[in-house]
Design a protein around this motif. Structure first.
Motif, PDB file in Angstrom:
ATOM      1  N   PHE A   1     -16.536   0.298  -4.708  1.00  0.00           N
ATOM      2  CA  PHE A   1     -16.182  -0.583  -5.837  1.00  0.00           C
ATOM      3  C   PHE A   1     -16.973  -0.180  -7.092  1.00  0.00           C
ATOM      4  CE2 PHE A   1     -17.530  -4.363  -8.236  1.00  0.00           C
ATOM      5  CZ  PHE A   1     -16.310  -4.870  -8.653  1.00  0.00           C
ATOM      6  N   LEU A   2     -18.292   0.024  -6.931  1.00  0.00           N
ATOM      7  CA  LEU A   2     -19.136   0.377  -8.086  1.00  0.00           C
ATOM      8  C   LEU A   2     -18.743   1.757  -8.632  1.00  0.00           C
ATOM      9  CD1 LEU A   2     -22.675  -0.928  -6.963  1.00  0.00           C
ATOM     10  CD2 LEU A   2     -21.070  -2.022  -8.527  1.00  0.00           C
ATOM     11  N   ASP A   3     -18.397   2.683  -7.733  1.00  0.00           N
ATOM     12  CA  ASP A   3     -17.951   4.010  -8.184  1.00  0.00           C
ATOM     13  C   ASP A   3     -16.683   3.883  -9.029  1.00  0.00           C
ATOM     14  OD1 ASP A   3     -20.043   5.232  -6.940  1.00  0.00           O
ATOM     15  OD2 ASP A   3     -18.909   5.897  -5.168  1.00  0.00           O
ATOM     16  N   GLU A   4     -15.762   3.043  -8.573  1.00  0.00           N
ATOM     17  CA  GLU A   4     -14.512   2.847  -9.311  1.00  0.00           C
ATOM     18  C   GLU A   4     -14.793   2.175 -10.670  1.00  0.00           C
ATOM     19  OE1 GLU A   4     -11.536   3.971  -8.750  1.00  0.00           O
ATOM     20  OE2 GLU A   4     -10.389   2.803 -10.218  1.00  0.00           O
ATOM     21  N   CYS A   5     -15.739   1.240 -10.662  1.00  0.00           N
ATOM     22  CA  CYS A   5     -16.124   0.581 -11.931  1.00  0.00           C
ATOM     23  C   CYS A   5     -16.651   1.614 -12.919  1.00  0.00           C
ATOM     24  CB  CYS A   5     -17.229  -0.448 -11.698  1.00  0.00           C
ATOM     25  SG  CYS A   5     -16.632  -2.010 -11.127  1.00  0.00           S
ATOM     26  N   ARG A   6     -17.484   2.543 -12.411  1.00  0.00           N
ATOM     27  CA  ARG A   6     -18.050   3.584 -13.278  1.00  0.00           C
ATOM     28  C   ARG A   6     -16.951   4.478 -13.840  1.00  0.00           C
ATOM     29  NH1 ARG A   6     -21.734   4.064  -9.074  1.00  0.00           N
ATOM     30  NH2 ARG A   6     -23.449   2.663  -9.548  1.00  0.00           N
ATOM     31  N   LEU A   7     -15.994   4.802 -12.985  1.00  0.00           N
ATOM     32  CA  LEU A   7     -14.934   5.735 -13.393  1.00  0.00           C
ATOM     33  C   LEU A   7     -13.890   5.088 -14.294  1.00  0.00           C
ATOM     34  CD1 LEU A   7     -13.816   7.860 -10.305  1.00  0.00           C
ATOM     35  CD2 LEU A   7     -14.567   8.705 -12.544  1.00  0.00           C
TER      36      LEU A   7
ATOM     37  N   GLY B   1     -11.413  -4.118  -9.662  1.00  0.00           N
ATOM     38  CA  GLY B   1     -11.040  -5.442  -9.148  1.00  0.00           C
ATOM     39  C   GLY B   1      -9.617  -5.437  -8.589  1.00  0.00           C
ATOM     40  N   GLU B   2      -8.721  -4.788  -9.349  1.00  0.00           N
ATOM     41  CA  GLU B   2      -7.318  -4.722  -8.888  1.00  0.00           C
ATOM     42  C   GLU B   2      -7.221  -3.936  -7.582  1.00  0.00           C
ATOM     43  OE1 GLU B   2      -4.866  -6.249 -10.261  1.00  0.00           O
ATOM     44  OE2 GLU B   2      -5.391  -6.631 -12.359  1.00  0.00           O
ATOM     45  N   LYS B   3      -8.015  -2.861  -7.492  1.00  0.00           N
ATOM     46  CA  LYS B   3      -7.916  -1.976  -6.324  1.00  0.00           C
ATOM     47  C   LYS B   3      -8.514  -2.616  -5.068  1.00  0.00           C
ATOM     48  CE  LYS B   3      -8.934   2.855  -5.223  1.00  0.00           C
ATOM     49  NZ  LYS B   3      -9.458   4.104  -5.756  1.00  0.00           N
ATOM     50  N   TYR B   4      -9.685  -3.256  -5.216  1.00  0.00           N
ATOM     51  CA  TYR B   4     -10.413  -3.693  -4.018  1.00  0.00           C
ATOM     52  C   TYR B   4     -10.451  -5.208  -3.788  1.00  0.00           C
ATOM     53  CZ  TYR B   4     -12.229   1.055  -3.787  1.00  0.00           C
ATOM     54  OH  TYR B   4     -12.339   2.421  -3.695  1.00  0.00           O
ATOM     55  N   CYS B   5     -10.101  -5.996  -4.797  1.00  0.00           N
ATOM     56  CA  CYS B   5     -10.442  -7.423  -4.680  1.00  0.00           C
ATOM     57  C   CYS B   5      -9.289  -8.419  -4.782  1.00  0.00           C
ATOM     58  CB  CYS B   5     -11.500  -7.784  -5.724  1.00  0.00           C
ATOM     59  SG  CYS B   5     -12.935  -6.702  -5.640  1.00  0.00           S
ATOM     60  N   VAL B   6      -8.383  -8.232  -5.747  1.00  0.00           N
ATOM     61  CA  VAL B   6      -7.386  -9.298  -5.947  1.00  0.00           C
ATOM     62  C   VAL B   6      -6.446  -9.404  -4.740  1.00  0.00           C
ATOM     63  CG1 VAL B   6      -7.360  -9.259  -8.493  1.00  0.00           C
ATOM     64  CG2 VAL B   6      -5.793  -7.804  -7.227  1.00  0.00           C
ATOM     65  N   THR B   7      -5.960 -10.613  -4.531  1.00  0.00           N
ATOM     66  CA  THR B   7      -4.969 -10.852  -3.482  1.00  0.00           C
ATOM     67  C   THR B   7      -3.658 -10.199  -3.914  1.00  0.00           C
ATOM     68  OG1 THR B   7      -6.053 -12.923  -3.016  1.00  0.00           O
ATOM     69  CG2 THR B   7      -3.791 -12.732  -2.246  1.00  0.00           C
ATOM     70  N   LYS B   8      -3.015  -9.529  -2.959  1.00  0.00           N
ATOM     71  CA  LYS B   8      -1.802  -8.773  -3.345  1.00  0.00           C
ATOM     72  C   LYS B   8      -0.586  -9.162  -2.493  1.00  0.00           C
ATOM     73  CE  LYS B   8      -4.294  -4.625  -4.755  1.00  0.00           C
ATOM     74  NZ  LYS B   8      -5.553  -4.627  -4.026  1.00  0.00           N
ATOM     75  N   GLY B   9       0.578  -8.673  -2.888  1.00  0.00           N
ATOM     76  CA  GLY B   9       1.816  -8.802  -2.108  1.00  0.00           C
ATOM     77  C   GLY B   9       2.205 -10.247  -1.851  1.00  0.00           C
ATOM     78  N   SER B  10       2.654 -10.504  -0.605  1.00  0.00           N
ATOM     79  CA  SER B  10       3.155 -11.847  -0.306  1.00  0.00           C
ATOM     80  C   SER B  10       2.024 -12.889  -0.392  1.00  0.00           C
ATOM     81  CB  SER B  10       3.795 -11.869   1.087  1.00  0.00           C
ATOM     82  OG  SER B  10       2.831 -11.497   2.038  1.00  0.00           O
TER      83      SER B  10
END
Ligand code: FAD
Length: 384
Positions: A341-347, A354-363
């Protein structure tokens, strides 16, 4: 002078306040705040490292009493994170011409800083702000007020409460130190980047931020941001990249928060919390907000006694509240995910992470959205 290793620093502000040479200031280091020593001013007196609450063995606090509690003024409950107990404590102190210190937003809403009711109104200090906060020089200001005989209330994180105790070095009858059960403080840098992203999307500057608007009731966390152009962003926490990375995944919090040493060591007089077990313990339901009060000192017990007119208080047994002292017990998988998550934040920034690892998705996201519609309706009826 090495105060405490950075990954162990709570950024409680004790060292900055206690330094007799004003050699310590809090700076940004990567995602988080960190105290920095100006070696040209440091005289190696050792006060910062010696009194740092993280450097001390964390002693378990004794629980004197526990209650669930609600402010009798409904309007205050709706304006508060849980049952409005902080406000009731504050009202008593303010009635006696005392002063209250708590965390509020800076004028541009981009930082969370400690302010007193001598500088701002009580409502600015109400409600949880899920961002690292800066205690600044507030410990010195509190000491000055206490020495002048004025009553004071301080409410902050368990590490900040411990830092204040260490800074003062002695007990004051005219001070109430309050902390809360703390799930950790998320990075201020991620918060500021998130606000910048919203400003770009809404083509306007942020006017206000509310992490506990109760628009969907007490039990459904949401964030409400208003903008200078009159627009508003309102999102359930599970669907928001910043809020879900803190609340549901705990990925954005400081290193030390992930393994907080203060979970069982509250140096405050009173610890406040959301009383989430209300339904399972009492068999009743509530969506306006209920606080749990954990009393840690005799001074705290006296303060709670004084609440009886303004707050409804029901006792809880030690067994009923034992769950709050359990360490968070994070797994190896958690730390691996946090690194990613922190690596993605840096990049690519917090919104992408947040979208990639955290938010509730799909149904599940659709279900959350529909649940939100129904909760919003119920909360509106309840508030009438
Ligand atoms: C970061 C954070 C994490 C929390 N985690 C949990 C949890 O895991 N479980 C739980 O039961 N309760 C948690 N709480 C506590 C809970 O949300 C309520 O703050 C508490 O129940 C008191 O509610 P209230 O209605 O009496 O007061 P409120 O009106 O909500 O007053 C809240 C007080 O919290 C202080 N505060 C708010 N934001 C910050 C901040 N960023 N830094 C320092 N102080 C701050 C303010 O000074 C204010 O005095 C957390 C609070 C915060 C701020």
């Amino acid at each position: 002078m090495n105060i405490s290793q950075f990954e162990k620093c709570a950024d409680c502000g004790m060292c900055e306040n206690i330094c007799p040479k004003n050699a310590i200031s809090v700076k940004e280091d990567g995602f988080y705040y960190r105290p920095v020593v100006d070696d040209s001013l440091c005289v190696d007196c050792g006060l910062c490292a010696g009194r740092c609450p993280v450097n001390r063995e964390a002693e378990e606090n004794e629980l004197i009493a526990a209650y669930y509690a609600v402010n009798r003024d409904k309007e205050t409950v709706w304006k508060s994170s849980s049952g409005g107990v902080f406000s009731a404590l504050a009202d008593i102190v303010l009635k006696e011409n005392g002063v209250v210190f708590g965390a509020g937003f800076s004028s541009d809403s981009r930082k969370v800083v400690f302010l007193s009711t001598d500088e701002t109104d009580l409502d600015s200090l109400r409600r949880s702000k899920y961002v690292e906060s800066l205690t600044g020089k507030s410990f010195r200001q509190i000491e000055t007020q206490l020495r002048q005989g004025r009553r004071a209330l301080f409410c902050g994180t368990p590490c900040q409460a411990a830092g204040l105790r260490e800074y003062l070095g002695k007990a004051y009858d005219n001070l109430i130190i309050c902390d809360f059960l703390c799930g950790g403080l998320p990075s201020h840098r991620m918060y500021e980047d998130y606000l910048s992203d919203l400003e770009n999307r809404f083509h306007s500057k942020v006017k206000s931020v509310n992490f506990r608007p109760k628009t969907f009731g007490w039990k459904e966390y949401a964030i409400k941001v208003t903008f200078d152009n009159g627009k508003e962003y309102l999102k359930q926490a599970s669907l928001d990249p910043y809020f879900s990375s803190f609340l549901h995944r705990r990925l954005s919090i400081r290193d030390l928060c992930a393994e907080c040493p203060f979970t069982k060591s509250h140096r405050s007089d009173i610890t406040l919390a959301d009383f989430w077990r209300y339904k399972s313990i009492t068999g009743q339901d509530n969506d306006e907000g209920i606080s749990m009060i954990l009393v840690n000192t005799k001074n705290g017990l006296d303060a709670v006694e004084n609440l009886k007119n303004s707050v409804s208080l029901d006792p809880l047994s030690n067994d009923q509240v034992a769950y709050v002292y359990k360490p968070h017990g994070l797994s190896k998988g958690y730390f691996e995910k946090r690194k990613a998550f922190l690596d993605e934040c840096r990049l690519n920034g917090i919104v992408s992470a947040g979208e990639k690892y955290c938010v509730t998705k799909g149904s599940d996201a659709v279900k959350a959205y529909l649940r939100g519609i129904s909760r919003k309706r119920s909360a509106k009826k309840l508030k009438k």
